[in-house]
Write an enzyme that holds these catalytic residues in place. Structure first.
Site, mmCIF file in Angstrom:
data_model
loop_
_atom_site.group_PDB
_atom_site.id
_atom_site.type_symbol
_atom_site.label_atom_id
_atom_site.label_comp_id
_atom_site.label_asym_id
_atom_site.label_seq_id
_atom_site.Cartn_x
_atom_site.Cartn_y
_atom_site.Cartn_z
ATOM 1 C CE LYS A 245 -3.985 -1.756 2.610
ATOM 2 N NZ LYS A 245 -4.992 -1.523 1.571
ATOM 3 N NE ARG B 273 -11.002 -9.507 -2.519
ATOM 4 C CZ ARG B 273 -11.366 -8.614 -3.426
ATOM 5 N NH1 ARG B 273 -11.680 -8.997 -4.646
ATOM 6 N NH2 ARG B 273 -11.426 -7.330 -3.124
HETATM 7 N N1 BES Z 1 -8.194 -3.617 4.200
HETATM 8 C C1 BES Z 1 -8.333 -3.181 2.884
HETATM 9 C C2 BES Z 1 -9.632 -2.406 2.634
HETATM 10 C C3 BES Z 1 -9.785 -1.089 3.340
HETATM 11 C C4 BES Z 1 -9.293 0.088 2.793
HETATM 12 C C5 BES Z 1 -10.478 -1.008 4.520
HETATM 13 C C6 BES Z 1 -9.464 1.294 3.425
HETATM 14 C C7 BES Z 1 -10.663 0.198 5.159
HETATM 15 C C8 BES Z 1 -10.161 1.337 4.609
HETATM 16 C C9 BES Z 1 -8.314 -4.374 1.918
HETATM 17 O O1 BES Z 1 -7.561 -5.448 2.290
HETATM 18 C C10 BES Z 1 -7.777 -3.880 0.615
HETATM 19 O O2 BES Z 1 -6.664 -3.444 0.596
HETATM 20 N N2 BES Z 1 -8.591 -3.936 -0.424
HETATM 21 C C11 BES Z 1 -8.211 -3.496 -1.714
HETATM 22 C C12 BES Z 1 -8.746 -4.487 -2.696
HETATM 23 C C13 BES Z 1 -8.225 -4.327 -4.081
HETATM 24 C C14 BES Z 1 -6.748 -4.589 -4.139
HETATM 25 C C15 BES Z 1 -8.969 -5.281 -4.988
HETATM 26 C C16 BES Z 1 -8.821 -2.113 -1.933
HETATM 27 O O3 BES Z 1 -9.904 -1.858 -1.409
HETATM 28 O O4 BES Z 1 -8.181 -1.312 -2.592
HETATM 29 ZN ZN ZN Z 2 -5.533 -5.333 1.701
#
Ligand code: BES
Ligand code: ZN
Ligand code: ZN
Length: 480
Positions: free
Chosen positions: A262, A336
């Site tokens: 990230k 997921r």
């Molecule tokens: N934990 C995150 C989602 C999230 C983001 C929760 C901001 C709360 C606040 C999750 O694991 C994630 O990173 N999801 C990605 C999915 C994508 C790579 C398909 C996202 O939401 O960008």
């Molecule tokens: Zn994630």
């Protein structure tokens, strides 16, 4: 914090008496006899007309307290939600005067409004103080709540149950606030075991057993981390239980994104990526206190998602517990994966209903904003119960469609499924569709709780870990 029921205004021992009035000074929740104390300030215009304006005024010598906090509710028609939020505002005003004992009246109020007032005070008084060394410099905590019951019909037992539910929310909040160096899969399991010892059976499935169970999707997320993963199982099994409900909660104790790292800005918020798991722990902590009649099984897969030489590479393919092969095209779509195997495992209990809670997608936050959680599922009646329960307790949920046509976006060249949809569009829905593939043979709803770790506090909630979902779920469970 103690809650005490009182029979009348003369019995009160608190300095923090709170009175909710409309803009004309008429009592909406409180003691009608105090209206005259406010009257001059309504006439002078000092009480204003807007919702949330407060005045802390001296009152006559005939009362056992010498001041009252008057809260302007703006209009005459106020909702339970307004009362909940204004109770939160009132507590923060009282707290700033170093008063720890608060009194309110339930006289003439509906059950829903009574609960909203109590919840508002208790929810807003939460602070995460465990890591502050100078506790004396922090705002004071609510020590005692005195409630004049009046004709509301509310009993001490009811108030204590409401309090137990907020305590469940606060347990979830504490877990969500804990930093990743202190909260990791094993420490989370240890805390849960200790806290829930009297509430349900807690067992922990360790890494070796996870391997034996062929939970490769879950293990793939954890393999880059020094911290071992585990699956925390909780079983609340009252005598004569007729139904079984399973609750699954995502607990990524820190989500760096893994190799699909990230961006650094805001990454610290991902200590709260175990918020869904926290919600499940919070719910489990309440069931015994409210004598819940059905069996409830809690499943919390706990992992840390880190980049390293042993981490999953984008493009790796794993076989999930149910035999589905999954191409991991983005290691940041890890929630997921751990839920997939947990949803498969949940079928062992032959549950009547399954609800999962997960801070699953940024897309849900983009779609619905920071105050509403998403819900979707394969059973409309279960989704409806979640929507209704959320509305009742002030934890709003909004349904998103599991639109079948979008399933194509989860196609993989190499495997049965990709964990990363081919387009960012509809990201909350494609995540839901991915889960649906594993939520087989039972009625299921998925709650995307990304909003619950938003970085701004409000009248009732701390930033970064609101514990949302606990109060909603308890209401929904009562209807199952
Ligand atoms: N934990 C995150 C989602 C999230 C983001 C929760 C901001 C709360 C606040 C999750 O694991 C994630 O990173 N999801 C990605 C999915 C994508 C790579 C398909 C996202 O939401 O960008
Ligand atoms: Zn994630
Ligand atoms: Zn995550």
């Amino acid at each position: 914090m103690k809650i005490k029921s009182k029979t009348g205004i003369q019995e009160l021992e608190s300095q923090g008496v709170i009175q909710f009035c409309d803009a004309k000074g008429k009592t909406l929740a409180g003691f009608a006899e105090l209206e005259k104390e406010l009257k001059p300030f309504v006439e002078s215009g000092e009480f204003g007309t807007t919702l949330g304006k407060t005045l802390y005024l001296p009152v006559g010598a005939s009362y056992p307290f010498d001041r009252v906090l008057f809260v302007n509710m703006g209009k005459e028609e106020v909702t339970a939600d307004d009362f909940r939020k204004m109770a939160g505002k009132a507590w923060k005003a009282i707290r700033s005067m170093n008063i720890k004992k608060v009194a309110i009246s339930f006289d003439g109020l509906s059950k829903e409004v009574c609960r909203a007032l109590q919840d508002g005070l208790l929810l807003s008084s939460y602070q995460y103080t465990a890591l502050k060394s100078k506790k004396e410099t922090l705002p004071v905590e609510l020590e005692r709540l005195e409630v004049v019951i009046g004709d509301s019909g509310i009993t001490q037992e009811t108030m204590d149950q409401w309090k137990a539910i907020v305590n469940g929310t606060n347990f979830a909040r504490d877990l969500s606030q804990m930093p990743g160096n202190l909260l990791y899969p094993k420490s989370l399991a240890k805390i849960a075991k200790k806290r829930l010892a009297d509430d349900c059976d807690v067992t922990v499935i360790e890494k070796k057993e996870l391997k034996a169970l062929k939970m490769e999707a879950l293990l793939a997320v954890a393999q880059g981390s020094e911290k071992s993963p585990c699956l925390i199982l909780m079983d609340y099994k009252p005598k004569n239980a007729k139904k079984t409900i399973a609750l699954v909660g995502k607990a990524v104790t820190f989500d760096s994104g893994g190799i699909s790292l990230k961006p650094s800005s805001g990454m610290s918020a991902m200590k709260g990526d175990m918020g869904g798991g926290a919600t499940v722990f919070g719910i489990m902590s309440v069931l015994k206190a409210i004598n819940y009649p059905h069996r409830v099984v809690g499943l919390v897969p706990a992992v840390e998602n880190m980049p390293s030489g042993s981490a999953t590479r984008p493009g790796d393919v794993v076989t999930a517990m149910n035999g589905t092969t999954v191409e991991i095209n983005n290691t940041d779509a890890e929630g997921r994966l751990i839920l997939a195997d947990s949803l498969t495992y949940a079928a062992r209990y032959k549950p009547d209903q399954v609800i999962d809670f997960a801070t699953l997608t940024g897309a849900c936050l983009v779609a619905l904003g920071p105050k509403v959680c998403g819900v979707m599922g394969n059973d409309q009646s279960l989704v409806d119960k979640i929507l209704k329960a959320g509305e009742k307790v002030g934890e709003p949920f909004w349904q998103l469609p599991l639109f079948k046509e979008y399933k194509d976006m989860l196609k993989s060249d190499a495997a049965d499924l990709s964990n990363n949809a081919s387009s960012r569009e509809g990201g909350a829905i494609t995540a839901g569709l991915f889960l649906e593939h594993f939520a087989k043979d039972y009625r299921w709803a998925h709650c995307d709780m990304a909003a619950s770790i938003f970085d701004k506090a409000d009248d009732l909630n701390p930033a970064q870990g609101t514990g949302a979902g606990v109060r909603m779920a308890i209401e929904a469970l009562k209807k199952l």
